[in-house]
Motif scaffolding. Sequence first.
Motif, PDB file in Angstrom:
ATOM      1  N   VAL A  95       0.830  -1.204   0.000  1.00 44.62           N
ATOM      2  CA  VAL A  95       0.000   0.000   0.000  1.00 44.62           C
ATOM      3  C   VAL A  95       0.864   1.253   0.000  1.00 44.62           C
ATOM      4  O   VAL A  95       1.868   1.326   0.723  1.00 44.62           O
ATOM      5  CB  VAL A  95      -0.927   0.016   1.234  1.00 44.62           C
ATOM      6  CG1 VAL A  95      -1.528   1.395   1.442  1.00 44.62           C
ATOM      7  CG2 VAL A  95      -2.034  -1.007   1.089  1.00 44.62           C
ATOM      8  N   GLN A  96       0.472   2.191  -0.822  1.00 45.58           N
ATOM      9  CA  GLN A  96       1.008   3.548  -0.727  1.00 45.58           C
ATOM     10  C   GLN A  96       0.011   4.359   0.082  1.00 45.58           C
ATOM     11  O   GLN A  96      -1.122   4.546  -0.351  1.00 45.58           O
ATOM     12  CB  GLN A  96       1.167   4.185  -2.107  1.00 45.58           C
ATOM     13  CG  GLN A  96       2.289   3.633  -2.945  1.00 45.58           C
ATOM     14  CD  GLN A  96       2.468   4.428  -4.237  1.00 45.58           C
ATOM     15  OE1 GLN A  96       2.398   5.651  -4.215  1.00 45.58           O
ATOM     16  NE2 GLN A  96       2.705   3.738  -5.336  1.00 45.58           N
ATOM     17  N   GLU A  97       0.435   4.822   1.211  1.00 46.01           N
ATOM     18  CA  GLU A  97      -0.470   5.606   2.046  1.00 46.01           C
ATOM     19  C   GLU A  97      -0.799   6.937   1.380  1.00 46.01           C
ATOM     20  O   GLU A  97      -1.910   7.455   1.503  1.00 46.01           O
ATOM     21  CB  GLU A  97       0.150   5.833   3.417  1.00 46.01           C
ATOM     22  CG  GLU A  97      -0.812   6.321   4.469  1.00 46.01           C
ATOM     23  CD  GLU A  97      -0.229   6.237   5.840  1.00 46.01           C
ATOM     24  OE1 GLU A  97      -0.989   6.139   6.810  1.00 46.01           O
ATOM     25  OE2 GLU A  97       1.021   6.282   5.948  1.00 46.01           O
ATOM     26  N   PHE A  98       0.132   7.485   0.657  1.00 41.92           N
ATOM     27  CA  PHE A  98      -0.056   8.704  -0.121  1.00 41.92           C
ATOM     28  C   PHE A  98       0.856   8.588  -1.328  1.00 41.92           C
ATOM     29  O   PHE A  98       1.774   7.760  -1.372  1.00 41.92           O
ATOM     30  CB  PHE A  98       0.274   9.948   0.703  1.00 41.92           C
ATOM     31  CG  PHE A  98       1.626   9.882   1.368  1.00 41.92           C
ATOM     32  CD1 PHE A  98       1.729   9.452   2.677  1.00 41.92           C
ATOM     33  CD2 PHE A  98       2.776  10.242   0.692  1.00 41.92           C
ATOM     34  CE1 PHE A  98       2.956   9.376   3.301  1.00 41.92           C
ATOM     35  CE2 PHE A  98       4.011  10.170   1.306  1.00 41.92           C
ATOM     36  CZ  PHE A  98       4.106   9.736   2.618  1.00 41.92           C
ATOM     37  N   ARG A  99       0.608   9.428  -2.338  1.00 43.47           N
ATOM     38  CA  ARG A  99       1.427   9.359  -3.540  1.00 43.47           C
ATOM     39  C   ARG A  99       2.879   9.639  -3.176  1.00 43.47           C
ATOM     40  O   ARG A  99       3.188  10.649  -2.544  1.00 43.47           O
ATOM     41  CB  ARG A  99       0.940  10.359  -4.584  1.00 43.47           C
ATOM     42  CG  ARG A  99       1.720  10.259  -5.877  1.00 43.47           C
ATOM     43  CD  ARG A  99       1.050  10.994  -6.991  1.00 43.47           C
ATOM     44  NE  ARG A  99       1.799  10.827  -8.231  1.00 43.47           N
ATOM     45  CZ  ARG A  99       1.340  11.108  -9.432  1.00 43.47           C
ATOM     46  NH1 ARG A  99       0.114  11.571  -9.563  1.00 43.47           N
ATOM     47  NH2 ARG A  99       2.084  10.937 -10.499  1.00 43.47           N
ATOM     48  N   ASN A 100       3.751   8.714  -3.586  1.00 44.62           N
ATOM     49  CA  ASN A 100       5.124   8.753  -3.104  1.00 44.62           C
ATOM     50  C   ASN A 100       6.128   8.964  -4.210  1.00 44.62           C
ATOM     51  O   ASN A 100       7.304   8.658  -4.052  1.00 44.62           O
ATOM     52  CB  ASN A 100       5.421   7.463  -2.339  1.00 44.62           C
ATOM     53  CG  ASN A 100       6.548   7.612  -1.344  1.00 44.62           C
ATOM     54  OD1 ASN A 100       6.859   8.709  -0.907  1.00 44.62           O
ATOM     55  ND2 ASN A 100       7.180   6.512  -0.991  1.00 44.62           N
ATOM     56  N   GLU A 107       8.707  -0.595  -6.157  1.00 46.37           N
ATOM     57  CA  GLU A 107       8.425  -1.066  -4.796  1.00 46.37           C
ATOM     58  C   GLU A 107       8.828  -0.046  -3.745  1.00 46.37           C
ATOM     59  O   GLU A 107       8.281  -0.035  -2.649  1.00 46.37           O
ATOM     60  CB  GLU A 107       9.094  -2.406  -4.536  1.00 46.37           C
ATOM     61  CG  GLU A 107      10.611  -2.413  -4.665  1.00 46.37           C
ATOM     62  CD  GLU A 107      11.156  -3.813  -4.399  1.00 46.37           C
ATOM     63  OE1 GLU A 107      11.653  -4.446  -5.350  1.00 46.37           O
ATOM     64  OE2 GLU A 107      11.089  -4.263  -3.250  1.00 46.37           O
ATOM     65  N   LEU A 108       9.781   0.837  -4.077  1.00 46.59           N
ATOM     66  CA  LEU A 108      10.209   1.853  -3.113  1.00 46.59           C
ATOM     67  C   LEU A 108       9.119   2.891  -2.863  1.00 46.59           C
ATOM     68  O   LEU A 108       9.191   3.644  -1.890  1.00 46.59           O
ATOM     69  CB  LEU A 108      11.488   2.536  -3.598  1.00 46.59           C
ATOM     70  CG  LEU A 108      12.714   1.637  -3.713  1.00 46.59           C
ATOM     71  CD1 LEU A 108      13.904   2.421  -4.243  1.00 46.59           C
ATOM     72  CD2 LEU A 108      13.051   0.988  -2.376  1.00 46.59           C
ATOM     73  N   ALA A 109       8.113   2.944  -3.734  1.00 38.06           N
ATOM     74  CA  ALA A 109       7.027   3.904  -3.574  1.00 38.06           C
ATOM     75  C   ALA A 109       6.006   3.442  -2.539  1.00 38.06           C
ATOM     76  O   ALA A 109       5.148   4.225  -2.132  1.00 38.06           O
ATOM     77  CB  ALA A 109       6.329   4.135  -4.910  1.00 38.06           C
ATOM     78  N   TYR A 110       6.091   2.200  -2.102  1.00 34.48           N
ATOM     79  CA  TYR A 110       5.083   1.624  -1.208  1.00 34.48           C
ATOM     80  C   TYR A 110       5.545   1.698   0.246  1.00 34.48           C
ATOM     81  O   TYR A 110       6.706   1.471   0.559  1.00 34.48           O
ATOM     82  CB  TYR A 110       4.770   0.187  -1.620  1.00 34.48           C
ATOM     83  CG  TYR A 110       4.020   0.150  -2.931  1.00 34.48           C
ATOM     84  CD1 TYR A 110       4.692   0.312  -4.143  1.00 34.48           C
ATOM     85  CD2 TYR A 110       2.645  -0.017  -2.963  1.00 34.48           C
ATOM     86  CE1 TYR A 110       4.002   0.310  -5.352  1.00 34.48           C
ATOM     87  CE2 TYR A 110       1.949  -0.031  -4.167  1.00 34.48           C
ATOM     88  CZ  TYR A 110       2.632   0.135  -5.349  1.00 34.48           C
ATOM     89  OH  TYR A 110       1.945   0.139  -6.546  1.00 34.48           O
TER      90      TYR A 110
END
Length: 123
Positions: A95-100, A107-110
């Motif tokens: 999950v991405q809690e917010f746009r990252n 995968e680093l965006a999650y």
Amino acid sequence: QVQLVESGGGSVQAGGSLRLSCAASGYRYCMGWFRQAPGKEREGVAAILSAGTTSYADSVKGRFTISKDNAKNTLFFLQMNSLKPEDTAMYYCAVQEFRNGGAWYDELAYHYWGQGTQVTVSS
């Protein structure tokens, strides 16, 4: 803190189907499914935004479908049809809690990850 629990993995013959589920204690921006086969890097399989937009890896387009339970917004699914032996891997939801900033398959965006569920496809 978002907790994720996957379920639905198992063993199936080529051509068969499985449905993976991910129960999240919270959901914000994006939910993704990733997989990692033995000896390979983890790769993005599919993702769905809170607004419903979906994305897929080329290798699964037309065979896999990602969806979410709109009523609860905390349940996510990956319907996998026409499974192939090369789909064998440990599957993770994230999950991405917010746009990252990263792409959906980055995968680093999650922010949060489940423990994974094994999918094995035999020929």
